[in-house]
Design an enzyme around this catalytic site. Sequence first.
Site, short mmCIF file in Angstrom:
data_model
loop_
_atom_site.label_atom_id
_atom_site.label_comp_id
_atom_site.label_asym_id
_atom_site.label_seq_id
_atom_site.Cartn_x
_atom_site.Cartn_y
_atom_site.Cartn_z
N LYS A 193 7.16 -8.31 10.98
CA LYS A 193 6.34 -8.17 12.20
C LYS A 193 5.99 -9.55 12.76
CE LYS A 193 6.09 -3.74 12.75
NZ LYS A 193 6.03 -2.90 13.94
N TYR B 289 7.46 -6.53 5.04
CA TYR B 289 7.04 -5.80 6.24
C TYR B 289 6.24 -6.71 7.17
CZ TYR B 289 4.20 -2.90 9.26
OH TYR B 289 3.57 -2.39 10.36
N SER C 136 1.16 -5.62 13.74
CA SER C 136 0.40 -5.19 12.56
C SER C 136 -0.49 -6.29 12.04
CB SER C 136 1.38 -4.79 11.46
OG SER C 136 0.66 -4.56 10.26
N1 UFG Z 1 -3.52 3.44 -1.74
C1 UFG Z 1 -3.82 3.99 -2.96
N2 UFG Z 1 -3.13 5.12 -3.34
C2 UFG Z 1 -2.18 5.69 -2.55
C3 UFG Z 1 -1.88 5.11 -1.30
C4 UFG Z 1 -2.57 3.97 -0.94
O1 UFG Z 1 -4.68 3.51 -3.70
O2 UFG Z 1 -1.58 6.71 -2.96
C5 UFG Z 1 -4.25 2.24 -1.32
C6 UFG Z 1 -3.31 1.05 -1.09
O3 UFG Z 1 -3.08 0.36 -2.28
C7 UFG Z 1 -4.12 0.26 -0.06
C8 UFG Z 1 -4.86 1.33 0.74
O4 UFG Z 1 -4.84 2.49 -0.06
O5 UFG Z 1 -5.06 -0.53 -0.72
C9 UFG Z 1 -4.21 1.65 2.06
O6 UFG Z 1 -2.83 1.90 1.84
P1 UFG Z 1 -1.87 2.55 2.92
O7 UFG Z 1 -0.53 2.70 2.30
O8 UFG Z 1 -2.49 3.76 3.52
O9 UFG Z 1 -1.85 1.45 4.09
P2 UFG Z 1 -1.46 -0.07 4.05
O10 UFG Z 1 -2.73 -0.84 4.32
O11 UFG Z 1 -0.70 -0.47 2.85
O12 UFG Z 1 -0.43 -0.17 5.24
C10 UFG Z 1 -0.66 0.46 6.48
C11 UFG Z 1 0.65 0.71 7.23
C12 UFG Z 1 1.25 -0.58 7.68
C13 UFG Z 1 0.23 -1.43 8.35
C14 UFG Z 1 -0.96 -1.61 7.46
C15 UFG Z 1 -2.06 -2.42 8.03
O13 UFG Z 1 1.59 1.38 6.41
O14 UFG Z 1 2.30 -0.28 8.56
O15 UFG Z 1 -1.51 -0.33 7.20
O16 UFG Z 1 -3.05 -2.57 7.01
F1 UFG Z 1 0.71 -2.63 8.66
#
Ligand code: UFG
Length: 342
Positions: free
Chosen positions: A148, A144, A120
């Site tokens: 990784k 997390y 990741s």
């Molecule tokens: N977000 C919101 N509202 C929500 C959900 C997410 O504003 O309801 C924002 C988060 O704060 C973040 C962005 O959207 O800024 C993306 O969030 P995600 O939860 O979709 O993805 P993440 O980037 O947090 O994490 C995902 C995977 C991980 C991986 C990562 C790599 O869950 O396993 O991408 O960036 F490592």
Amino acid sequence: MAQAEKVLVTGGAGYIGSHVCKALAEAGYEPVVYDNLSSGYADFALWGTFIHGDILDTGKLLEAIREHEPAGLIHFAACIEVGESVKAPGRFYRNNVGGTLSVLEAMRLSGLRDLVVSGSCAVYGAPESVPIPEHAPLRPVSPYGASKAMMERLLDDFEAAHGLHTAVMRYFNASGADPEGRIGERHVPETHLIPRVFMAAAGEIPGLALFGDDYPTPDGTCLRDYIHVNDLASAHILALEKLRRGARNLKINLGTGRGYSVLEIVAKSREITGKNIPCTLMPRRPGDSPALVGKVERAAGDLGWTAAFSSLENILGTAWNWFVRDRERREFHLRRAPSIRA
Ligand code: UFG
């Protein structure tokens, strides 16, 4: 006719794992799915053979390897939500670090050499600038991401000591779905941005919680590099084939090199779904990096890979198609767990 070569896929009934199994079958391999169904689904295990097993059960993994004699192993089974990892780090370290150790031990004991793992971009933490090259320091900011990074260290040590050949696919944000709509993203509870945006579009939740708009980014919301799951799938197969030809210790970013903000995702989703998507500003979510965008030339150079499916239109279009098809099942879960509506 010659028998298809097998590939053991831990977590093969999950979101990314199932798309890889489909791509493996299309490329002439027989996937052997090894999954405990804690977050995977039996109806995603549509290709090859299915074994119900836990990665922490080294004996059972070893048995699976000895029985099926796979050409290689692709390891997905892991806990994935960044926010959850901050609240429950133990589960993440147990499954992601302990689980990988168990996979490595089973490989060592069986003599299976080639391993591709789901890594990741969270290992980079909150880098000073983007796009992020593979040689950037690993400074994870969430348990997390740390799990990784530790997993990568285990691979390096096993490679050096036991002659394994390993490849880490450091993906940015996996997204999109099988264009045929048979498999896609289905997490319960769902925490990822694109499915949550669609839940708001479909009226399943009152609106999207926008986690922070005061980040140092052009519109104040976080930037992510969204990569279509089919592009991830092709990269894993190319990496496995490269290991089989003798390559070792690959660390490869998988992204597009282009970041989209949360607000850009919402705007494009309004266009694609034709729906209103209400948003409510909320505090920042712990563990989030302001910007994660990959430098992705190595994947092209080392693997001959291109992100052919990853236009934002294609990502959101295939994801919405899947979302609509999978609705009945999701509603069943929502009825059973009303607390995740918030
Ligand atoms: N977000 C919101 N509202 C929500 C959900 C997410 O504003 O309801 C924002 C988060 O704060 C973040 C962005 O959207 O800024 C993306 O969030 P995600 O939860 O979709 O993805 P993440 O980037 O947090 O994490 C995902 C995977 C991980 C991986 C990562 C790599 O869950 O396993 O991408 O960036 F490592």
